[in-house]
Design an enzyme around this catalytic site. Structure first.
Site, mmCIF file in Angstrom:
data_model
loop_
_atom_site.group_PDB
_atom_site.id
_atom_site.type_symbol
_atom_site.label_atom_id
_atom_site.label_comp_id
_atom_site.label_asym_id
_atom_site.label_seq_id
_atom_site.Cartn_x
_atom_site.Cartn_y
_atom_site.Cartn_z
ATOM 1 N N HIS A 94 -3.898 0.793 -7.398
ATOM 2 C CA HIS A 94 -3.568 1.700 -6.295
ATOM 3 C C HIS A 94 -3.129 3.062 -6.837
ATOM 4 C CE1 HIS A 94 -4.020 -0.827 -2.820
ATOM 5 N NE2 HIS A 94 -3.173 -1.739 -3.252
ATOM 6 N N HIS A 126 -3.293 -4.778 -10.232
ATOM 7 C CA HIS A 126 -3.696 -4.427 -8.864
ATOM 8 C C HIS A 126 -2.868 -3.244 -8.364
ATOM 9 C CE1 HIS A 126 -4.516 -5.132 -4.489
ATOM 10 N NE2 HIS A 126 -3.271 -4.689 -4.397
ATOM 11 N N GLU A 127 -1.560 -3.298 -8.566
ATOM 12 C CA GLU A 127 -0.700 -2.209 -8.097
ATOM 13 C C GLU A 127 -0.987 -0.918 -8.861
ATOM 14 O OE1 GLU A 127 0.742 -2.513 -5.420
ATOM 15 O OE2 GLU A 127 0.608 -4.691 -5.257
ATOM 16 N N GLU A 173 -7.539 -2.442 -0.498
ATOM 17 C CA GLU A 173 -7.101 -3.661 -1.176
ATOM 18 C C GLU A 173 -8.224 -4.213 -2.046
ATOM 19 O OE1 GLU A 173 -3.992 -5.026 -1.359
ATOM 20 O OE2 GLU A 173 -3.494 -3.159 -0.341
#
Length: 285
Positions: free
Chosen positions: A135, A131-132, A208
Protein backbone atom coordinates in the site's frame (compact mmCIF):
# COMPACT_ATOMS: atom_id res chain seq x y z
CA UNK A 1 0.77 9.90 -9.75
CA UNK A 2 -2.71 8.51 -10.44
CA UNK A 3 -3.34 8.06 -6.72
CA UNK A 4 -2.47 11.74 -6.14
CA UNK A 5 -4.97 12.68 -8.85
CA UNK A 6 -7.61 10.46 -7.23
CA UNK A 7 -6.96 12.07 -3.86
CA UNK A 8 -7.34 15.54 -5.37
CA UNK A 9 -10.59 14.54 -7.08
CA UNK A 10 -11.81 13.00 -3.83
CA UNK A 11 -11.06 16.14 -1.82
CA UNK A 12 -12.73 18.30 -4.47
CA UNK A 13 -15.78 16.03 -4.55
CA UNK A 14 -16.07 16.03 -0.78
CA UNK A 15 -15.74 19.82 -0.76
CA UNK A 16 -18.58 20.07 -3.25
CA UNK A 17 -20.73 17.75 -1.13
CA UNK A 18 -20.06 19.79 2.03
CA UNK A 19 -20.94 23.00 0.16
CA UNK A 20 -24.15 21.44 -1.18
CA UNK A 21 -25.13 20.34 2.33
CA UNK A 22 -24.45 23.83 3.69
CA UNK A 23 -26.47 25.47 0.92
CA UNK A 24 -29.38 23.08 1.39
CA UNK A 25 -29.36 23.56 5.14
CA UNK A 26 -29.07 27.32 5.48
CA UNK A 27 -28.74 29.03 2.10
CA UNK A 28 -25.95 31.59 1.64
CA UNK A 29 -25.06 31.62 5.32
CA UNK A 30 -24.73 27.86 5.28
CA UNK A 31 -22.64 28.02 2.10
CA UNK A 32 -20.14 30.40 3.70
CA UNK A 33 -19.92 28.25 6.82
CA UNK A 34 -19.52 25.12 4.70
CA UNK A 35 -16.69 26.74 2.73
CA UNK A 36 -14.79 27.45 5.93
CA UNK A 37 -15.43 23.93 7.20
CA UNK A 38 -14.31 22.43 3.87
CA UNK A 39 -11.06 24.42 3.86
CA UNK A 40 -10.20 23.39 7.41
CA UNK A 41 -11.26 19.81 6.72
CA UNK A 42 -9.11 19.51 3.59
CA UNK A 43 -5.98 20.91 5.24
CA UNK A 44 -6.50 18.85 8.37
CA UNK A 45 -7.22 15.73 6.35
CA UNK A 46 -4.04 16.02 4.29
CA UNK A 47 -1.69 16.64 7.20
CA UNK A 48 -3.35 14.79 10.07
CA UNK A 49 -5.50 11.97 8.66
CA UNK A 50 -2.82 9.37 9.46
CA UNK A 51 -2.64 10.54 13.07
CA UNK A 52 -6.44 10.42 13.29
CA UNK A 53 -6.45 6.86 11.95
CA UNK A 54 -3.77 5.72 14.39
CA UNK A 55 -5.49 7.40 17.34
CA UNK A 56 -8.86 5.93 16.39
CA UNK A 57 -7.39 2.42 16.34
CA UNK A 58 -5.74 2.80 19.74
CA UNK A 59 -2.33 2.24 18.13
CA UNK A 60 0.75 2.96 20.23
CA UNK A 61 4.36 3.47 19.05
CA UNK A 62 6.53 0.44 19.68
CA UNK A 63 10.27 0.70 20.31
CA UNK A 64 12.95 -1.53 18.83
CA UNK A 65 13.61 -2.93 22.31
CA UNK A 66 9.96 -3.92 22.75
CA UNK A 67 9.49 -5.26 19.22
CA UNK A 68 12.80 -6.47 17.75
CA UNK A 69 11.05 -9.14 15.68
CA UNK A 70 8.77 -6.75 13.85
CA UNK A 71 11.51 -4.14 13.39
CA UNK A 72 13.77 -6.68 11.71
CA UNK A 73 11.00 -7.80 9.36
CA UNK A 74 9.86 -4.28 8.45
CA UNK A 75 13.41 -3.03 7.84
CA UNK A 76 14.24 -6.02 5.64
CA UNK A 77 11.04 -5.65 3.59
CA UNK A 78 11.41 -1.87 3.23
CA UNK A 79 14.90 -2.40 1.81
CA UNK A 80 13.52 -4.94 -0.68
CA UNK A 81 10.70 -2.57 -1.67
CA UNK A 82 13.16 0.36 -1.91
CA UNK A 83 11.07 2.62 0.33
CA UNK A 84 11.87 4.38 3.65
CA UNK A 85 11.28 2.35 6.81
CA UNK A 86 7.85 3.38 8.13
CA UNK A 87 7.06 4.09 11.76
CA UNK A 88 5.80 1.01 13.58
CA UNK A 89 2.77 0.90 15.87
CA UNK A 90 1.18 -1.74 18.07
CA UNK A 91 -2.57 -2.14 18.65
CA UNK A 92 -3.34 -3.84 21.98
CA UNK A 93 -6.13 -6.18 20.88
CA UNK A 94 -6.25 -9.95 20.46
CA UNK A 95 -8.11 -9.71 17.15
CA UNK A 96 -5.59 -10.26 14.32
CA UNK A 97 -5.31 -7.36 11.88
CA UNK A 98 -2.98 -4.69 10.48
CA UNK A 99 -3.04 -1.50 8.43
CA UNK A 100 -0.77 1.15 6.87
CA UNK A 101 -1.35 4.88 6.77
CA UNK A 102 0.43 8.14 5.94
CA UNK A 103 0.52 10.80 3.23
CA UNK A 104 3.52 9.37 1.32
CA UNK A 105 6.28 6.75 1.71
CA UNK A 106 8.44 9.22 3.66
CA UNK A 107 5.62 9.80 6.18
CA UNK A 108 4.19 6.28 6.47
CA UNK A 109 3.25 4.14 9.44
CA UNK A 110 2.27 0.51 9.84
CA UNK A 111 0.25 -0.84 12.73
CA UNK A 112 -0.20 -4.46 13.79
CA UNK A 113 -2.35 -5.98 16.50
CA UNK A 114 -1.15 -8.15 19.35
CA UNK A 115 -3.35 -10.92 17.99
CA UNK A 116 -1.67 -11.10 14.58
CA UNK A 117 1.77 -11.31 16.16
CA UNK A 118 0.61 -14.19 18.35
CA UNK A 119 -1.02 -16.39 15.69
CA UNK A 120 1.34 -15.87 12.72
CA UNK A 121 4.87 -17.16 12.25
CA UNK A 122 7.61 -14.97 10.79
CA UNK A 123 6.91 -16.00 7.20
CA UNK A 124 3.23 -15.10 7.59
CA UNK A 125 4.01 -11.82 9.35
CA UNK A 126 6.33 -11.03 6.43
CA UNK A 127 3.41 -11.58 4.07
CA UNK A 128 1.14 -9.28 6.06
CA UNK A 129 3.70 -6.50 6.42
CA UNK A 130 4.71 -6.80 2.75
CA UNK A 131 1.03 -6.29 1.87
CA UNK A 132 0.97 -3.14 4.00
CA UNK A 133 4.23 -1.91 2.46
CA UNK A 134 2.59 -2.64 -0.89
CA UNK A 135 0.00 0.00 0.00
CA UNK A 136 2.87 2.37 0.85
CA UNK A 137 4.82 1.59 -2.33
CA UNK A 138 1.70 1.96 -4.48
CA UNK A 139 1.08 5.35 -2.84
CA UNK A 140 -2.54 4.65 -2.03
CA UNK A 141 -2.17 5.18 1.72
CA UNK A 142 -2.99 8.89 1.41
CA UNK A 143 -6.21 8.22 -0.50
CA UNK A 144 -7.13 5.53 2.01
CA UNK A 145 -6.69 7.66 5.12
CA UNK A 146 -8.22 10.74 3.44
CA UNK A 147 -11.33 8.66 2.72
CA UNK A 148 -11.41 7.48 6.32
CA UNK A 149 -11.26 11.00 7.71
CA UNK A 150 -13.66 12.59 5.22
CA UNK A 151 -16.18 9.76 5.46
CA UNK A 152 -16.24 10.17 9.22
CA UNK A 153 -16.53 13.94 8.87
CA UNK A 154 -19.44 13.74 6.45
CA UNK A 155 -21.25 11.38 8.79
CA UNK A 156 -20.76 13.81 11.68
CA UNK A 157 -21.88 16.77 9.55
CA UNK A 158 -25.04 14.92 8.49
CA UNK A 159 -25.91 14.21 12.10
CA UNK A 160 -25.09 17.74 13.21
CA UNK A 161 -27.54 19.10 10.63
CA UNK A 162 -30.21 16.73 11.87
CA UNK A 163 -29.83 17.89 15.47
CA UNK A 164 -29.57 21.56 14.42
CA UNK A 165 -32.85 21.30 12.50
CA UNK A 166 -34.43 19.33 15.33
CA UNK A 167 -33.73 22.15 17.79
CA UNK A 168 -34.46 24.95 15.32
CA UNK A 169 -30.84 26.06 14.90
CA UNK A 170 -30.76 25.95 11.10
CA UNK A 171 -31.83 28.82 8.94
CA UNK A 172 -30.94 30.95 5.97
CA UNK A 173 -33.25 33.94 6.10
CA UNK A 174 -35.83 34.39 3.35
CA UNK A 175 -34.66 31.24 1.59
CA UNK A 176 -35.90 29.06 4.46
CA UNK A 177 -39.34 28.55 2.96
CA UNK A 178 -37.96 26.60 0.04
CA UNK A 179 -35.64 24.41 2.09
CA UNK A 180 -36.64 21.09 3.52
CA UNK A 181 -36.40 21.67 7.25
CA UNK A 182 -36.28 18.56 9.39
CA UNK A 183 -37.14 16.30 6.47
CA UNK A 184 -34.13 17.45 4.42
CA UNK A 185 -31.94 17.12 7.50
CA UNK A 186 -33.13 13.53 7.97
CA UNK A 187 -32.30 12.88 4.31
CA UNK A 188 -28.79 14.25 4.86
CA UNK A 189 -28.39 12.09 7.96
CA UNK A 190 -29.17 9.01 5.87
CA UNK A 191 -27.48 9.97 2.59
CA UNK A 192 -24.21 11.35 3.94
CA UNK A 193 -23.05 8.09 5.60
CA UNK A 194 -24.30 6.17 2.56
CA UNK A 195 -22.30 8.39 0.19
CA UNK A 196 -19.22 7.99 2.37
CA UNK A 197 -19.59 4.21 2.42
CA UNK A 198 -20.01 4.04 -1.34
CA UNK A 199 -16.82 6.07 -1.79
CA UNK A 200 -14.96 3.59 0.40
CA UNK A 201 -16.40 0.73 -1.62
CA UNK A 202 -15.38 2.32 -4.90
CA UNK A 203 -11.71 2.72 -4.05
CA UNK A 204 -10.85 -0.16 -1.74
CA UNK A 205 -11.38 -3.55 -3.36
CA UNK A 206 -9.01 -3.26 -6.32
CA UNK A 207 -6.32 -1.78 -4.10
CA UNK A 208 -6.43 -4.79 -1.79
CA UNK A 209 -5.73 -7.05 -4.76
CA UNK A 210 -2.91 -4.75 -5.87
CA UNK A 211 -1.36 -4.67 -2.40
CA UNK A 212 -1.59 -8.48 -2.19
CA UNK A 213 0.22 -8.70 -5.55
CA UNK A 214 2.88 -6.11 -4.62
CA UNK A 215 3.43 -7.76 -1.24
CA UNK A 216 3.92 -11.15 -2.88
CA UNK A 217 6.45 -9.59 -5.26
CA UNK A 218 8.37 -8.06 -2.35
CA UNK A 219 8.65 -11.35 -0.45
CA UNK A 220 8.69 -13.68 -3.45
CA UNK A 221 6.41 -15.89 -1.36
CA UNK A 222 2.66 -15.48 -2.00
CA UNK A 223 1.90 -18.53 0.15
CA UNK A 224 3.09 -16.69 3.27
CA UNK A 225 0.43 -14.00 2.83
CA UNK A 226 -2.21 -16.58 1.84
CA UNK A 227 -1.57 -18.59 5.01
CA UNK A 228 -1.68 -15.42 7.10
CA UNK A 229 -5.01 -14.38 5.55
CA UNK A 230 -6.40 -17.85 6.23
CA UNK A 231 -5.42 -17.64 9.90
CA UNK A 232 -6.71 -14.09 10.22
CA UNK A 233 -10.03 -15.09 8.65
CA UNK A 234 -10.51 -17.91 11.17
CA UNK A 235 -9.34 -16.07 14.27
CA UNK A 236 -11.01 -12.74 13.51
CA UNK A 237 -14.39 -14.46 13.51
CA UNK A 238 -13.71 -15.82 16.99
CA UNK A 239 -12.27 -12.55 18.32
CA UNK A 240 -13.99 -9.78 16.33
CA UNK A 241 -12.52 -6.29 16.18
CA UNK A 242 -15.03 -3.46 16.15
CA UNK A 243 -14.01 -0.23 14.45
CA UNK A 244 -15.74 2.83 13.02
CA UNK A 245 -17.24 2.13 9.57
CA UNK A 246 -15.16 4.99 8.16
CA UNK A 247 -11.95 3.20 9.20
CA UNK A 248 -12.76 -0.37 8.15
CA UNK A 249 -11.20 -0.14 4.67
CA UNK A 250 -7.76 0.63 6.13
CA UNK A 251 -7.28 -2.87 7.52
CA UNK A 252 -5.87 -5.92 5.74
CA UNK A 253 -8.96 -7.88 6.79
CA UNK A 254 -12.51 -6.51 7.06
CA UNK A 255 -13.23 -5.84 10.75
CA UNK A 256 -16.68 -5.46 12.24
CA UNK A 257 -18.14 -1.98 11.85
CA UNK A 258 -19.90 -0.77 14.95
CA UNK A 259 -23.30 0.81 14.53
CA UNK A 260 -23.84 -0.29 10.92
CA UNK A 261 -26.89 -2.52 10.43
CA UNK A 262 -26.11 -3.03 6.74
CA UNK A 263 -22.33 -3.28 7.04
CA UNK A 264 -22.25 -6.64 5.25
CA UNK A 265 -23.80 -5.00 2.19
CA UNK A 266 -20.96 -2.50 2.00
CA UNK A 267 -17.88 -4.65 2.55
CA UNK A 268 -14.73 -2.78 1.57
CA UNK A 269 -12.67 -5.93 1.03
CA UNK A 270 -12.74 -8.66 -1.63
CA UNK A 271 -13.89 -12.12 -0.54
CA UNK A 272 -11.04 -14.01 1.10
CA UNK A 273 -11.28 -16.89 -1.37
CA UNK A 274 -10.91 -14.49 -4.30
CA UNK A 275 -7.73 -13.18 -2.71
CA UNK A 276 -6.44 -16.76 -2.38
CA UNK A 277 -7.15 -17.37 -6.07
CA UNK A 278 -5.17 -14.34 -7.16
CA UNK A 279 -2.29 -15.12 -4.83
CA UNK A 280 -1.82 -18.88 -5.24
CA UNK A 281 -4.14 -19.92 -8.07
CA UNK A 282 -6.71 -21.73 -5.93
CA UNK A 283 -9.41 -20.68 -3.46
CA UNK A 284 -8.06 -22.56 -0.45
CA UNK A 285 -4.77 -22.78 1.45
Amino acid sequence: MWNNVKTTILLAGMTGLVLAIGNLWAGKNGLVLALVIAAVMNLGTYFFSDKIALASSGAQPISREDGPRIYQIVERLAAKANIPVPKIYFIPTDSPNAFATGRNPSHASVAVTRGILEICDDEEIEGVLAHELGHVKNRDILTSCVVATLAGAITVIGRMIWYAELFGLGGGGRDDERRGGALSALAMMILAPLAATLIQLAISRSREYEADHTGAEITGNPMGLARALDKIDKWAKQIPMQVSPSMAHLYIYQPLTSGEIFSSLFSTHPPIRKRFERLIGRDFV
